[in-house]
Design an enzyme around this catalytic site. Structure first.
Site, PDB file in Angstrom:
ATOM      1  CE  LYS A  51      -7.672  10.780  -2.600  1.00 20.22           C
ATOM      2  NZ  LYS A  51      -6.777  10.470  -1.612  1.00 20.22           N
TER       3      LYS A  51
HETATM    4  C1  LIG Z   1      -7.336   9.208  -1.016  1.00 26.71           C
HETATM    5  C2  LIG Z   1      -5.872   8.741  -0.426  1.00 26.71           C
HETATM    6  C3  LIG Z   1      -5.841   7.123  -0.228  1.00 26.71           C
HETATM    7  C4  LIG Z   1      -7.153   6.406  -0.517  1.00 26.71           C
HETATM    8  O1  LIG Z   1      -7.396   6.423  -1.976  1.00 26.71           O
HETATM    9  P1  LIG Z   1      -8.916   5.686  -2.157  1.00 26.71           P
HETATM   10  O2  LIG Z   1      -8.821   5.668  -3.968  1.00 26.71           O
HETATM   11  O3  LIG Z   1      -9.865   6.654  -1.702  1.00 26.71           O
HETATM   12  O4  LIG Z   1      -9.111   4.358  -1.904  1.00 26.71           O
HETATM   13  C5  LIG Z   1      -4.911   6.667   0.174  1.00 26.71           C
HETATM   14  N1  LIG Z   1      -3.822   7.327   0.699  1.00 26.71           N
HETATM   15  C6  LIG Z   1      -3.681   8.632   0.323  1.00 26.71           C
HETATM   16  C7  LIG Z   1      -2.630   9.285   0.814  1.00 26.71           C
HETATM   17  C8  LIG Z   1      -4.759   9.218  -0.184  1.00 26.71           C
HETATM   18  O5  LIG Z   1      -4.787  10.683  -0.289  1.00 26.71           O
END
Ligand SMILES: *Cc1c(COP(=O)(O)O)cnc(C)c1O
Length: 438
Positions: free
Chosen positions: A107
């Site tokens: 993210k």
């Molecule tokens: C946020 C997150 C996900 C999921 O991603 P989305 O875009 O919400 O489907 C998967 N793995 C980790 C480690 C995350 O932080």
């Protein structure tokens, strides 16, 4: 480039309006009005381009002329200042590591891109913006880090108390300055519902609120880049490539499907889920039935009603048969996930985090029936973020990256809330403090 609201196609916004507002006034998610495929030559030569050049080519149609080319290139350069390595497990099984950013989860890219876009737009508009964000763990830390000390921007993070890992909580609550963490007595879905209520609450009109959840287009769109970076490193002439994405709110995988619309030759996507199996069930029986989130060891995917799924439906004209040609989904228990963490360590001497393990499970499930295919699964976080889960399983201590070691001694500073009204009172009070001090 214009974006329309998924609740009403006539309700349109520019890129900057959509970034600043986060969600349309009618509560709909923004969706790009046009999606133009990239020229074939781009894919023929992709291995000769740098990540930054690829990122620019991919994102420019979505930004349009609202950020000058030179500024956008600087934003991209700052956003992508780390690597995205592809690790080979077997001849047809690869892992794309997306955890080399400052908060060790994928993210970081979206959060850094968004904070810089918002920083650029708020130069013209000297009003304070409050970024309100619900997190299941990783979003909050990436957003806090991305926006830390950004002028004219306050960040308010809602996280489900007791349902994020210790390191995640430290990352959310120890920065201070313009970052406030609210510990909510509830689940991630409760946090998300509170954020949604704040956006449609007329009494909060005096506050310029924006969202930094993956519903914000400036967080969602740059996630397309990962899929191009994966393809660049593993271009194939004679085999199809499929990508497995550990999915929670379905923003990341939706960006992958958008990349496919731009012409990226990825044959198929696999949404790998934990026990939160709304989409797995939808693809099985055509009924989309949101459920309360269930707590699992892959907590960033504990989402019972994934916000971005409506965008995926839109990409496929709400036609489930077309969608199934590009998307499969599987759901796995914590027990299966734990065993997969152990299996990957034993077989390949590689340590995956619980989300990456779910991604591997989904990929292998798909490859079983599609043997002549090359698969990549995304490793969305560094295993150290989930050391309480991973270490006892592999019976080994994971080495702590330096910038994480630095926060281990810090004190958690948060404010506990349990109702929407408490959030509202907090926002109104903090707005008053700002206007008094201005
Ligand atoms: C946020 C997150 C996900 C999921 O991603 P989305 O875009 O919400 O489907 C998967 N793995 C980790 C480690 C995350 O932080």
């Amino acid at each position: 480039m214009n974006y329309y609201s998924l609740n009403n196609r006539q309700n349109k916004s520019t890129f900057s309006q959509a970034v600043i507002k986060g969600i349309a006034s009618d509560k709909g998610l923004y969706f790009p009005e046009k999606i133009n495929a990239l020229p074939k030559e781009f894919f023929d030569k992709i291995e000769y381009f740098s990540n930054e050049e690829i990122a620019y080519q991919v994102i420019k149609q979505f930004v349009g002329n609202e950020i000058p080319e030179q500024v956008l290139k600087v934003i991209i350069k700052e956003t992508l200042s780390f690597d995205f390595p592809l690790v080979k497990l077997t001849n047809n099984n690869y892992i794309l590591e997306l955890f080399h950013g400052p908060t060790l989860a994928f993210k970081d890219v979206g959060a850094r891109f968004m904070s810089r876009c918002l920083g650029y737009f708020s130069k013209e508009n000297s009003k304070k913006t409050t970024v309100l964000v619900a997190t299941s763990g990783d979003t909050g830390s990436a957003v806090a880090n991305g926006f830390y000390k950004t002028k004219n921007v306050a960040v308010v993070i809602l996280y489900p108390k007791g349902k994020v890992s210790h390191i995640q909580e430290l990352q959310l609550t120890t920065l201070g300055e313009n970052i406030t963490a609210l510990a909510v007595d509830g689940t991630f879905d409760d946090c998300q519902a509170m954020v949604k209520s704040a956006f449609i609450d007329d009494e909060l009109n005096t506050i310029q609120l924006t969202s930094a959840n993956s519903i914000n287009i400036a967080r969602w769109l740059p996630q397309m880049w990962y899929f191009f970076f994966a393809y660049k490193q593993l271009k194939q002439k004679d085999k199809d490539i499929v990508i497995s994405v550990p999915s929670g709110n379905f923003g990341n995988i939706c960006a992958g499907l958008l990349a496919q619309k731009l012409g990226l030759p990825i044959k198929h996507f696999i949404a790998s889920n934990n026990a939160n199996d709304v989409v797995t069930n939808y693809l099985k029986n055509g009924a989309y039935s949101p459920k309360p989130a269930q707590q699992t060891i892959s907590n960033a995917m504990d989402v019972g009603d994934p916000s971005n799924f409506i965008r995926i439906k839109e990409l496929f004209d709400n036609n489930i048969d077309n969608l199934k040609k590009s998307l499969s989904a599987f759901s796995f228990t914590d027990d299966e996930t734990s065993k997969e963490i152990q299996h990957i360590k034993k077989e390949y001497k590689y340590i995956v985090d619980p989300h990456g393990a779910v991604g591997q499970l989904g990929l292998n499930n798909y490859l079983k029936n599609n043997p002549n295919t090359i698969g990549i699964s995304l490793e969305t976080a560094h295993p150290i973020k989930f050391l309480n889960v991973v270490e006892p399983l592999i019976k080994e201590t994971i080495k702590i990256p330096e910038h994480i070691a630095a926060i281990l001694d810090k004190t958690i500073v948060n404010k506990k809330i349990s109702t929407y009204n408490e959030l509202k009172q907090y926002l109104l009070a903090s707005e008053k403090i700002v206007s008094l001090s201005e």
